[in-house]
Design a protein around this motif. Sequence first.
Motif, PDB file in Angstrom:
ATOM      1  N   LEU A  45       0.849  -1.189   0.000  1.00  0.00           N
ATOM      2  CA  LEU A  45       0.000   0.000   0.000  1.00  0.00           C
ATOM      3  C   LEU A  45       0.883   1.238   0.000  1.00  0.00           C
ATOM      4  O   LEU A  45       1.892   1.279   0.711  1.00  0.00           O
ATOM      5  CB  LEU A  45      -0.881   0.029   1.254  1.00  0.00           C
ATOM      6  N   THR A  46       0.498   2.254  -0.758  1.00  0.00           N
ATOM      7  CA  THR A  46       1.274   3.490  -0.820  1.00  0.00           C
ATOM      8  C   THR A  46       0.397   4.677  -0.460  1.00  0.00           C
ATOM      9  O   THR A  46      -0.713   4.814  -0.979  1.00  0.00           O
ATOM     10  CB  THR A  46       1.853   3.706  -2.226  1.00  0.00           C
ATOM     11  N   PHE A  47       0.924   5.512   0.436  1.00  0.00           N
ATOM     12  CA  PHE A  47       0.255   6.745   0.842  1.00  0.00           C
ATOM     13  C   PHE A  47       1.218   7.894   0.590  1.00  0.00           C
ATOM     14  O   PHE A  47       2.345   7.874   1.073  1.00  0.00           O
ATOM     15  CB  PHE A  47      -0.126   6.697   2.324  1.00  0.00           C
ATOM     16  N   LYS A  48       0.780   8.893  -0.157  1.00  0.00           N
ATOM     17  CA  LYS A  48       1.656  10.002  -0.529  1.00  0.00           C
ATOM     18  C   LYS A  48       1.041  11.334  -0.110  1.00  0.00           C
ATOM     19  O   LYS A  48      -0.179  11.478  -0.065  1.00  0.00           O
ATOM     20  CB  LYS A  48       1.904  10.013  -2.049  1.00  0.00           C
ATOM     21  N   GLY A  49       1.918  12.297   0.166  1.00  0.00           N
ATOM     22  CA  GLY A  49       1.454  13.655   0.409  1.00  0.00           C
ATOM     23  C   GLY A  49       0.678  13.842   1.695  1.00  0.00           C
ATOM     24  O   GLY A  49      -0.225  14.672   1.751  1.00  0.00           O
ATOM     25  N   ILE A  50       1.019  13.109   2.750  1.00  0.00           N
ATOM     26  CA  ILE A  50       0.360  13.287   4.045  1.00  0.00           C
ATOM     27  C   ILE A  50       1.038  14.446   4.777  1.00  0.00           C
ATOM     28  O   ILE A  50       2.258  14.435   4.971  1.00  0.00           O
ATOM     29  CB  ILE A  50       0.464  12.012   4.901  1.00  0.00           C
ATOM     30  N   PRO A  51       0.298  15.455   5.214  1.00  0.00           N
ATOM     31  CA  PRO A  51       0.937  16.562   5.933  1.00  0.00           C
ATOM     32  C   PRO A  51       1.392  16.120   7.329  1.00  0.00           C
ATOM     33  O   PRO A  51       0.616  15.537   8.078  1.00  0.00           O
ATOM     34  CB  PRO A  51      -0.164  17.619   6.018  1.00  0.00           C
ATOM     35  N   TYR A  52       2.664  16.371   7.640  1.00  0.00           N
ATOM     36  CA  TYR A  52       3.137  16.078   8.994  1.00  0.00           C
ATOM     37  C   TYR A  52       3.290  17.350   9.820  1.00  0.00           C
ATOM     38  O   TYR A  52       3.574  17.290  11.020  1.00  0.00           O
ATOM     39  CB  TYR A  52       4.449  15.295   8.963  1.00  0.00           C
TER      40      TYR A  52
ATOM     41  N   THR B 246      -2.792   9.965  -2.743  1.00  0.00           N
ATOM     42  CA  THR B 246      -2.308   9.191  -3.889  1.00  0.00           C
ATOM     43  C   THR B 246      -1.299   9.939  -4.738  1.00  0.00           C
ATOM     44  O   THR B 246      -0.786   9.388  -5.717  1.00  0.00           O
ATOM     45  CB  THR B 246      -3.484   8.754  -4.784  1.00  0.00           C
ATOM     46  N   THR B 247      -1.000  11.191  -4.393  1.00  0.00           N
ATOM     47  CA  THR B 247       0.016  11.938  -5.143  1.00  0.00           C
ATOM     48  C   THR B 247       0.972  12.608  -4.165  1.00  0.00           C
ATOM     49  O   THR B 247       0.577  13.005  -3.059  1.00  0.00           O
ATOM     50  CB  THR B 247      -0.618  13.023  -6.041  1.00  0.00           C
ATOM     51  N   PHE B 248       2.216  12.744  -4.580  1.00  0.00           N
ATOM     52  CA  PHE B 248       3.214  13.397  -3.735  1.00  0.00           C
ATOM     53  C   PHE B 248       2.818  14.851  -3.466  1.00  0.00           C
ATOM     54  O   PHE B 248       2.275  15.528  -4.346  1.00  0.00           O
ATOM     55  CB  PHE B 248       4.588  13.395  -4.410  1.00  0.00           C
TER      56      PHE B 248
ATOM     57  N   ALA C 111      10.053  12.853  -3.619  1.00  0.00           N
ATOM     58  CA  ALA C 111       9.371  12.328  -4.802  1.00  0.00           C
ATOM     59  C   ALA C 111      10.342  11.761  -5.840  1.00  0.00           C
ATOM     60  O   ALA C 111       9.927  11.428  -6.941  1.00  0.00           O
ATOM     61  CB  ALA C 111       8.516  13.421  -5.440  1.00  0.00           C
ATOM     62  N   ASN C 112      11.613  11.658  -5.506  1.00  0.00           N
ATOM     63  CA  ASN C 112      12.619  11.131  -6.425  1.00  0.00           C
ATOM     64  C   ASN C 112      12.280   9.684  -6.796  1.00  0.00           C
ATOM     65  O   ASN C 112      12.150   8.836  -5.910  1.00  0.00           O
ATOM     66  CB  ASN C 112      13.989  11.206  -5.734  1.00  0.00           C
ATOM     67  N   PRO C 113      12.136   9.363  -8.082  1.00  0.00           N
ATOM     68  CA  PRO C 113      11.811   7.975  -8.459  1.00  0.00           C
ATOM     69  C   PRO C 113      12.823   6.957  -7.941  1.00  0.00           C
ATOM     70  O   PRO C 113      12.479   5.794  -7.701  1.00  0.00           O
ATOM     71  CB  PRO C 113      11.811   8.017  -9.993  1.00  0.00           C
ATOM     72  N   ALA C 114      14.074   7.372  -7.758  1.00  0.00           N
ATOM     73  CA  ALA C 114      15.096   6.452  -7.261  1.00  0.00           C
ATOM     74  C   ALA C 114      14.809   5.993  -5.844  1.00  0.00           C
ATOM     75  O   ALA C 114      15.276   4.922  -5.431  1.00  0.00           O
ATOM     76  CB  ALA C 114      16.480   7.109  -7.319  1.00  0.00           C
ATOM     77  N   THR C 115      14.055   6.795  -5.072  1.00  0.00           N
ATOM     78  CA  THR C 115      13.835   6.472  -3.661  1.00  0.00           C
ATOM     79  C   THR C 115      12.396   6.055  -3.382  1.00  0.00           C
ATOM     80  O   THR C 115      11.896   6.242  -2.270  1.00  0.00           O
ATOM     81  CB  THR C 115      14.240   7.657  -2.762  1.00  0.00           C
ATOM     82  N   ASP C 116      11.731   5.493  -4.380  1.00  0.00           N
ATOM     83  CA  ASP C 116      10.413   4.907  -4.154  1.00  0.00           C
ATOM     84  C   ASP C 116      10.571   3.740  -3.173  1.00  0.00           C
ATOM     85  O   ASP C 116      11.408   2.858  -3.355  1.00  0.00           O
ATOM     86  CB  ASP C 116       9.833   4.409  -5.481  1.00  0.00           C
ATOM     87  N   GLY C 117       9.758   3.729  -2.123  1.00  0.00           N
ATOM     88  CA  GLY C 117       9.948   2.753  -1.054  1.00  0.00           C
ATOM     89  C   GLY C 117       9.243   1.432  -1.238  1.00  0.00           C
ATOM     90  O   GLY C 117       9.310   0.569  -0.352  1.00  0.00           O
ATOM     91  N   GLY C 118       8.584   1.214  -2.381  1.00  0.00           N
ATOM     92  CA  GLY C 118       7.770   0.019  -2.550  1.00  0.00           C
ATOM     93  C   GLY C 118       8.526  -1.294  -2.470  1.00  0.00           C
ATOM     94  O   GLY C 118       8.068  -2.255  -1.844  1.00  0.00           O
ATOM     95  N   LEU C 119       9.688  -1.372  -3.106  1.00  0.00           N
ATOM     96  CA  LEU C 119      10.424  -2.633  -3.133  1.00  0.00           C
ATOM     97  C   LEU C 119      11.017  -2.969  -1.769  1.00  0.00           C
ATOM     98  O   LEU C 119      11.079  -4.140  -1.380  1.00  0.00           O
ATOM     99  CB  LEU C 119      11.520  -2.569  -4.204  1.00  0.00           C
ATOM    100  N   LEU C 120      11.453  -1.955  -1.030  1.00  0.00           N
ATOM    101  CA  LEU C 120      11.908  -2.211   0.340  1.00  0.00           C
ATOM    102  C   LEU C 120      10.739  -2.655   1.219  1.00  0.00           C
ATOM    103  O   LEU C 120      10.875  -3.589   2.028  1.00  0.00           O
ATOM    104  CB  LEU C 120      12.538  -0.948   0.933  1.00  0.00           C
TER     105      LEU C 120
END
Length: 516
Positions: free
Chosen positions: A34-41, A67-69, A123-132
């Motif tokens: 599951l991916t959650f993006k753009g949550i204000p902290y 659903t979006t950065f 939002a860097n594509p290199a650091t997408d956390g899905g595979l980890l």
Amino acid sequence: MHTFITATVAELGRQVRTRAGLVLGHQRDASGVLTFKGIPYAAPPIGPLRWRAPQPPAPWNDVRDATTFGAGCLSALENDQRPGARSEDCLYLNVWTAAKQADEKRPVMVWIHGGGFQFGSSANPATDGGLLAAKGVVVVSFNYRLGIFGFLAHPDLDLEAQSGNYGLQDQLAALRWVKTNIADFGGDPDNVTVFGNSAGAMAIGILMASPLAHGLFHKAIGESGAFWDGRHGPLQGVEEARMRGLAFARQQGNASIAALRATPAEQLNAAAPWSFRTNPVVTAFTPSVDHYVVPDVPALRFLRGEQMHIPLLAGWNAAEEVPFVSQSLPDQSAQAFRAAAEEMFGKDRLADFLKAYPADTDAQAKASAAALTGDYVVGEQCWQWLRLHRGSSLAPVYGYLFNYTSPYTPVASHVTEVPFVFGTLTPQQVIGCATPPAEADRALAQTIMSYWVNFARHGDPNGAGLSSWPAYDEKDVVQILGTAIEARPNPQAVRFRFLGSFRENGILPMRWRDVP
């Protein structure tokens, strides 16, 4: 007859309740993530909240789309071509989790991006956390204020609260959000590992030395960075940071803080640019010893044992110098290189210098100048981080040297390990290489991901099917992450020992700041 009612934990779905409100993320992907993006902290740091400590986000009643950065923070890098929206309203984070239920207590890995505290985003594509995340951890990444918005110090701001390190305070706020909310995403708030590259790693070293970070993370992974010291000497003091802030205000027509807060963000940002031609520590708004977030020079805090005593895994790359050639000593000839080295290190140390960085020919001098740049910008401080933490803490320490090359990664430059850590294997843009990855690259990515995830779980990178990685000790043995994966004595030890010999009480000479 007794009736027993067993409470069941609701299945974790794409809708999760945070303390501020419900968020709706992406459906699970093919790996169950599951991916959650753009949550204000934190609240948007705009208007009266510009140059103030991050405030809690305002709660919301409806379900918030996640659903979006969120927009990245404004970049101080001149002509920054990186894609994605940027805004002063940028304090957002992202979560990747493959947990099926909220009570799984998976290890949490929180990524802090690099960029010299001047540019970059989560939002860097290199650091997408899905595979980890598919390997069993919950991954979090976030933005933090950069450049003038993140690090302006000024005496008038000090009348409100200690000024200067707003970007570091954002990082602390994101970690507090993780502590409060991550259990609802299947993560364990008591097993948090921070990991980062370059300025992200330097932020981690700084936070480990900050009393304000205690209890917010439990393990640390630093890739190519440690203390934000090196060629420029130590971290700048609060007086230097204030002088820089005052000079900026004068340049804006002796503007007051109220006037600067009223100035459009893009206009302020354009007035404080930075480029790779100069060292950000002496030419940009960056972290300082503010005696609040940063009580003292971080390396000195480590030397005295005043840092967080937690497991540390840290290392550097074989060719760190690639993005930093503008910070090299003159290398147009062996004579010019030796003369510059004598000015920086002293005539009485020139013989020792030339043993570590030989310059018998022009070609040799050019190679030594490149090695020296990588060492004093990145490598030596990473090595010191390992040594100082091991010497003043009983926590386990692991060191590495990433020297892998292939058609996909022809040079083991600064940043080239990042796509391996996340398994994304995106194009190696820092070295201008677009060759796609091959099977050997994918195999190395799986190995590095496994080491990192094992460390996040247990504070030890070792595990089944992996080459043994010994703890770092006085023998100065590091794990080589390359074509061969093996433990070997640090091949750069002579160079690092030379540079390290100039530290007094852990601190590098301030006079280096004045060397051209």
